[in-house]
Design an enzyme around this catalytic site. Structure first.
Site, PDB file in Angstrom:
ATOM      1  N   CYS A  16     -14.184   6.840   1.480  1.00 56.74           N
ATOM      2  CA  CYS A  16     -13.078   6.457   2.337  1.00 56.74           C
ATOM      3  C   CYS A  16     -11.899   7.411   2.221  1.00 56.74           C
ATOM      4  O   CYS A  16     -11.884   8.331   1.409  1.00 56.74           O
ATOM      5  CB  CYS A  16     -12.603   5.044   2.013  1.00 56.74           C
ATOM      6  SG  CYS A  16     -12.063   4.849   0.319  1.00 56.74           S
ATOM      7  N   GLY A  42     -14.602   8.595   6.426  1.00 56.63           N
ATOM      8  CA  GLY A  42     -15.217   7.286   6.618  1.00 56.63           C
ATOM      9  C   GLY A  42     -15.224   6.894   8.073  1.00 56.63           C
ATOM     10  O   GLY A  42     -14.152   6.762   8.673  1.00 56.63           O
ATOM     11  N   ASN A 117      -9.753   4.358  -2.569  1.00 60.84           N
ATOM     12  CA  ASN A 117     -10.754   5.414  -2.419  1.00 60.84           C
ATOM     13  C   ASN A 117     -11.383   5.632  -3.788  1.00 60.84           C
ATOM     14  O   ASN A 117     -10.688   5.972  -4.743  1.00 60.84           O
ATOM     15  CB  ASN A 117     -10.103   6.712  -1.926  1.00 60.84           C
ATOM     16  CG  ASN A 117     -11.093   7.864  -1.883  1.00 60.84           C
ATOM     17  OD1 ASN A 117     -12.296   7.661  -1.792  1.00 60.84           O
ATOM     18  ND2 ASN A 117     -10.577   9.075  -1.955  1.00 60.84           N
ATOM     19  N   GLY A 118     -12.684   5.425  -3.894  1.00 58.54           N
ATOM     20  CA  GLY A 118     -13.365   5.606  -5.163  1.00 58.54           C
ATOM     21  C   GLY A 118     -14.380   4.515  -5.397  1.00 58.54           C
ATOM     22  O   GLY A 118     -14.854   3.871  -4.457  1.00 58.54           O
ATOM     23  N   TYR A 258     -17.556  20.106   0.139  1.00 57.98           N
ATOM     24  CA  TYR A 258     -17.916  19.471   1.402  1.00 57.98           C
ATOM     25  C   TYR A 258     -16.957  18.398   1.894  1.00 57.98           C
ATOM     26  O   TYR A 258     -16.599  18.367   3.068  1.00 57.98           O
ATOM     27  CB  TYR A 258     -19.322  18.862   1.285  1.00 57.98           C
ATOM     28  CG  TYR A 258     -19.742  18.025   2.473  1.00 57.98           C
ATOM     29  CD1 TYR A 258     -19.960  18.610   3.717  1.00 57.98           C
ATOM     30  CD2 TYR A 258     -19.910  16.646   2.365  1.00 57.98           C
ATOM     31  CE1 TYR A 258     -20.338  17.853   4.816  1.00 57.98           C
ATOM     32  CE2 TYR A 258     -20.289  15.875   3.450  1.00 57.98           C
ATOM     33  CZ  TYR A 258     -20.501  16.491   4.673  1.00 57.98           C
ATOM     34  OH  TYR A 258     -20.864  15.738   5.762  1.00 57.98           O
TER      35      TYR A 258
END
Length: 486
Positions: A16, A42, A117-118, A258
């Site tokens: 995310c 996301g 996020n994670g 990436y």
């Protein structure tokens, strides 16, 4: 339904992106713009929560930011000068609206909204303990564990309750939290997932990547340090807390390879420049005689430029991408499915026919994408197809917020380079070495010190304990023993 992008189906996917705004007249509108810039992190769902000084307001929806947050009535329904938002690709919790963030709860101290996020690697263990103590969960997201830990903490102030909660969790987290007292932004002690701070006049902004600051016209101030909590009060005061003491950062190395957009700055390094440097190092380590260097769009482009510049082989666009096709279309049969993959990407036949080409991609996961690409180049008449990968072989699963297949499904876990060559039918596949990747990042991977990055997907060297994963392994072993006894 099928995805019309065959080159995205076999990628590692970030969980995310998060974006928060404190003290802005049109906070939710700014958040919506910021989330547009983070859409690559996301595409499954998006949400925004705002606070108007009295009440919290939330709008969450499945799908992209566009179509859900580009309508005036939606933004008008999110009033207030403080707001945070989230774009999601699930790695923990099923795909459903109840797991879309920001998550919101009414605590004893007032409203509490959180965007994460994670991935919390001991979430299942904590969840079981909390349920035994009477907690009632409304989602299957690991993020909700943090809310319950805050709610049940015995500390007095909300800040102390929040810190107490964070000290109980393992894994990776960058968080934006909204409370009646203000906004909190923080990173885990290892800084595995990114988070930056910017300003727009008197407004303070937090975001997963600097590109989101650029899009809303904000100035980049700095990176939130690993283990740091930054608090922005309602009157604009900014305070920094470091409750974890000395930390040994290990940010995710794949952000550079990436995940992040190439126009972002991650840990004070240009993502675009690093990817070009990775391509150049790849050319030094894995040279080949060829006519053209061709990127697999879009993520392979910067590394391909670096490879071409270092090797002297011309850079060309041998795969053309259409930007005007929707994400999915109705699939009436296998034949149409096969044809559909060319709607977004097609071989540049006039360029490729009879040529020796070097394809540059960022990674090989299951290998199914690489097989399709090589086949496409063969059908276009390429004389030789060589693959050069801008990361080491992905041999291990990620448990820090990246959607990774089970280890047994990773091609590099099952096969050596020779076996991968037979599988994807390339004339030669080669990967950058782990030492070469560190070198491209301006670092040296040393055996006598802790790695500077989290590179567990390549090396298996996980920087934290993996409580839930270890519990699964033990459970599976006990089940096998029980079967043998029976």
């Amino acid at each position: 339904m099928i995805t019309t992008n065959p080159f995205d189906d076999d990628k590692l996917r970030e969980e995310c992106g998060i974006f928060g705004v404190s003290r802005a007249e049109t906070a939710s509108a700014i958040v919506a713009l910021g989330l547009h810039a983070l859409q690559h992190r996301g595409q499954e769902a998006a949400g925004i929560t705002s606070w108007d000084g009295h009440d919290f307001h939330t709008h969450r929806a499945m799908g992209h930011v566009a179509g859900n947050f580009d309508r005036d009535e939606v933004i008008r329904g999110l009033p207030g000068d403080t707001a945070c938002g989230h774009v999601r690709y699930s790695t923990t919790g099923e795909t459903s609206l109840r797991n879309v963030q920001p998550l919101y709860a009414e605590l004893n101290s007032g409203g509490f909204a959180i965007a994460h996020n994670g991935n919390i690697s001991n979430a299942m263990k904590l969840r079981r303990e909390l349920i035994r103590r009477g907690s009632i969960f409304q989602s299957t997201s690991d993020t909700e564990v943090i809310i319950h830990l805050v709610a049940t903490s015995s500390y007095r102030t909300l800040l102390d309750k929040f810190i107490d909660a964070l000290k109980q969790v393992e894994g990776a987290y960058s968080l934006i939290v909204m409370t009646p007292e203000g906004m909190i932004a923080c990173r885990d002690p290892l800084g595995i997932r990114p988070l930056v701070m910017g300003t727009l006049g008197e407004t303070t902004i937090f975001a997963s990547e600097t590109v989101a600051l650029d899009v809303v016209g904000a100035d980049y101030v700095r990176t939130i340090d690993p283990g740091e909590l930054v608090i922005v009060t309602n009157d604009g005061q900014i305070r920094s807390h470091r409750p974890f003491g000395d930390t040994h950062p290990r940010p995710c190395i794949f952000e550079h390879v990436y995940f992040s957009r190439p126009d972002s700055i991650i840990d004070n390094s240009s993502v675009y420049s690093v990817r070009k440097a990775i391509g150049a190092q790849l050319a030094i380590e894995n040279p080949v005689e060829a006519d053209y260097v061709i990127p697999v769009p879009d993520s392979g482009v910067p590394a391909a430029i670096g490879y071409a510049q270092q090797s002297g082989i011309p850079f060309e666009l041998g795969i053309i991408r259409s930007h005007y096709i929707g994400r999915t279309f109705i699939q009436p049969g296998d034949k149409v499915r096969h044809l559909g993959v060319k709607l977004k990407h097609n071989a540049n036949r006039a360029l490729i026919k009879g040529k020796r080409i070097v394809l540059i991609d960022d990674s090989i996961v299951r290998g199914t994408t690489s097989l399709k690409i090589v086949q496409m180049m063969r059908e276009a008449g390429a004389a030789e197809v060589h693959m050069r990968i801008a990361s080491p072989p992905t041999k291990h699963s990620c448990f820090y917020g990246v959607d990774t297949p089970e280890r047994t499904k990773l091609l590099a876990h099952k096969l050596d380079v020779g076996g991968m060559q037979d599988f994807i039918h390339a004339d030669s596949p080669s990967f950058i070495s782990i030492d070469g990747l560190y070198k491209a990042l301006g670092e040296a991977k040393r055996a006598d010190i802790r790695p500077q990055y989290c590179d567990a997907c390549f090396t298996g060297d996980y920087p934290t304990t993996l409580t839930d994963q270890d519990d699964v392994v033990v459970t599976n072993q006990l089940e096998l023993l029980a079967e043998r006894v029976v």
